[in-house]
Scaffold this active site. Structure first.
Site, PDB file in Angstrom:
ATOM      1  N   ASP A  86       7.763  12.160 -12.926  1.00 40.23           N
ATOM      2  CA  ASP A  86       6.647  11.291 -12.576  1.00 40.23           C
ATOM      3  C   ASP A  86       7.138   9.855 -12.349  1.00 40.23           C
ATOM      4  O   ASP A  86       8.039   9.382 -13.036  1.00 40.23           O
ATOM      5  CB  ASP A  86       5.623  11.315 -13.722  1.00 40.23           C
ATOM      6  CG  ASP A  86       4.424  10.434 -13.459  1.00 40.23           C
ATOM      7  OD1 ASP A  86       3.656  10.744 -12.538  1.00 40.23           O
ATOM      8  OD2 ASP A  86       4.277   9.411 -14.171  1.00 40.23           O
TER       9      ASP A  86
ATOM     10  N   GLU B 200       8.860  12.269  -8.000  1.00 40.38           N
ATOM     11  CA  GLU B 200       7.690  11.710  -7.326  1.00 40.38           C
ATOM     12  C   GLU B 200       8.043  10.327  -6.788  1.00 40.38           C
ATOM     13  O   GLU B 200       8.147   9.365  -7.541  1.00 40.38           O
ATOM     14  CB  GLU B 200       6.501  11.597  -8.289  1.00 40.38           C
ATOM     15  CG  GLU B 200       5.248  11.110  -7.575  1.00 40.38           C
ATOM     16  CD  GLU B 200       4.266  10.366  -8.477  1.00 40.38           C
ATOM     17  OE1 GLU B 200       3.113  10.184  -8.045  1.00 40.38           O
ATOM     18  OE2 GLU B 200       4.648   9.955  -9.587  1.00 40.38           O
TER      19      GLU B 200
END
Length: 546
Positions: A246, A282
């Site tokens: 993330d 990401e």
């Protein structure tokens, strides 16, 4: 072989052992030819490993079971994902997070860590371990959403309002369950007045300042790197196959490399010896900012957010876009190299208008176009594919913004997450959408498995929004996104015979529940698709032959 890099691999990997042996300044001994070849082979092996999704042979797609409980995921692996050819599951963050009550238990509280203990509304550590074991035994692997850039928001306060009940204090930066203290954050490194990112064209701000007030960890510190690696290694040892990282854009690639260098190889109970975890990062890069996806290629695969944004624009026919333009889809559209890309039509952020893509993103709310988009993605060879599986929420647009975009998963009166209910027709209820169980999407996952590795051939288009293409001699798909009927005879590349269309139905034993397509001995077939049809596309493959 040159000293700078081999493919996308950093010279650090080659020189590391020499740098640690006194004053080397990259002073490699002059290698003989055999040594050069050995170095290249070792380097290629080190570099290729984290790009491999580690799915079982013949399984080419994973599904994001967003906010599902561990017990439900374990059952889904066994009863549905295994028999339908899914390769793995991306799960929501499994570590302890803050409990937010205003608004009440939003989905994004999962992205605000308090510790690396394994207890969330998806389940506790024992339930997590049981899920990993059962899914792995079914040949469906687990990919963890790893939140390692930050802890919770700076306004989180102090107390034990967390999913394991661990104490924390955001004011003093105390997270004793890790433990982290004020020394472990980037507060002194960020140069903005607010302490938050103010200019996305400044890579120093993007990586050293707080993302929407989330307390930014000092990843250059050896201690912080060690705590993160300890968390990830625990998950690897339990049996996970890889990680979605993330907020990778908000971390320096060198800091991430230092963490990844400490990771264990995968558990040999389920994976071959010396298998590295799959890494996909990401990084939102639609162009025009100070940070590029290419900066992260050396670490693993990267999310290609342009994919869903552009595909949505084409299928919606916005800005003069047409399906005919998809002939050179992929790198021809300015996307990253296929072997570095993880692709998706939508994800948990941008289906809510967060992240990247805006209103062009197709979601389950646009079911007809969405099925076409996912069908196209699963038929096309570009990238490694991830299917979305959502929960529904009551959208409420005020001045163009959905004011309900925060709503968390379906929950019981006590705030616990509802179990996923499976209906008699195999769809879901209780607020769970389960796009991966929609017949058209499930069957296209099978299509991708069948045509894996086959060339992209036999392209046809009408100059507008009717297109078709084949995958070697194993599969063929045709779309009608025009406002008039399609009626055409095309070369499919498939052997002659009768095939079952896997969009309108499927092959069950020797019976077809949908439309049948007759392929002649020359490989040609006649297709008719009404523009008013619920699913205006047809797909056949060698395993759907009757």
């Amino acid at each position: 072989f040159r000293g700078e890099s081999s493919g996308n691999c950093s010279r650090e990997l080659i020189y590391k052992q020499y740098k640690s042996q006194g004053d080397q300044r990259f002073a490699l001994p002059q290698p003989n030819r055999k040594m050069k070849i050995l170095l290249l082979l070792v380097t290629a092996g080190l570099c290729a490993a984290q790009y491999n999704p580690n799915t079982k042979a013949g399984r080419t797609a994973i599904v994001h079971l967003f906010e599902w409980r561990w017990e439900d995921i374990a059952s889904e692996c066994e009863r549905y994902l295994k028999p339908n050819g899914f390769g793995g599951v991306q799960i929501s963050p499994p570590n302890e997070n803050i409990v937010i009550t205003n608004p009440s238990r939003p989905w994004w509280e999962r992205y605000q860590p308090i510790s690396y203990e394994l207890c969330t509304r998806s389940g506790n550590e024992q339930q997590f371990r049981d899920m990993v074991t059962r899914c792995n035994n079914a040949g469906v692997y687990i990919y963890v959403d790893a939140v390692i850039n930050h802890m919770c928001g700076s306004s989180g306060g102090s107390g034990t309002h967390s999913t394991c009940g661990s104490y924390f204090n955001t004011g003093s930066r105390e997270f004793p369950a890790v433990p982290y203290s004020g020394w472990d954050f980037n507060d002194g490194k960020c140069t903005t007045g607010s302490g938050d990112i103010e200019n996305y064209n400044d890579p120093y701000q993007v990586r050293d300042c707080r993302l929407v007030s989330l307390l930014d960890l000092a990843l250059e510190k050896d201690y912080v790197r060690g705590k993160i690696a300890e968390y990830m290694n625990k998950l690897i040892d339990i049996g996970v196959a890889g990680f979605r990282i993330d907020a990778s854009k908000h971390m320096w690639p060198g800091d991430m490399q230092a963490i990844f260098d400490r990771l264990h190889t995968l558990n040999t109970q389920w994976f071959p010896s010396n298998t590295k975890p799959f890494i996909f990062q990401e990084v939102i890069d639609l162009g025009g900012e100070g940070i590029s996806t290419s900066e992260y290629f050396g670490l693993g695969r990267v999310t290609e957010f342009k994919y869903g944004a552009k595909l949505g624009t084409v299928l919606r026919k916005w800005n003069g876009e047409k399906m005919v333009y998809l002939k050179n889809w992929g790198e021809g559209w300015g996307f990253m190299p296929s072997d570095r890309a993880v692709v998706f039509v939508d994800n948990h952020d941008n289906q809510r208008g967060h992240g990247a893509g805006g209103a062009s993103i197709l979601t389950f709310f646009d079911a007809r176009l969405y099925k076409m988009g996912v069908g196209f993605m699963l038929a096309h060879p570009y990238g490694f594919t991830r299917v979305m599986s959502s929960f529904s929420w009551p959208r409420n647009f005020v001045n163009g913004k959905d004011v309900n975009d925060w709503i968390g998963p379906p929950s019981n009166a006590d705030g616990s997450t509802m179990s996923v209910t499976i209906n008699a027709d195999t769809t879901c209820s209780n607020g769970w959408v389960c796009e991966h169980r929609w017949r058209q999407i499930r069957n296209m996952v099978g299509f991708r498995n069948v045509v894996d590795g086959e060339p992209f051939i036999n392209w046809w288009d009408n100059g507008s929004n009717q297109i078709a293409f084949g995958r070697g001699n194993k599969g063929f798909i045709i779309f009608n996104n025009d406002d008039w009927n399609l009626d055409v005879t095309l070369k499919t590349g498939l052997p002659g015979g009768t095939y079952c269309d896997i969009i309108s139905g499927q092959k069950e034993n020797d019976y077809c529940t949908g439309e049948k397509i007759q392929v002649g001995s020359d490989g040609s077939a006649h297709f008719q698709i009404s523009n008013t049809k619920e699913d205006p596309f047809v797909a056949i493959h060698i395993d759907s032959k009757l």
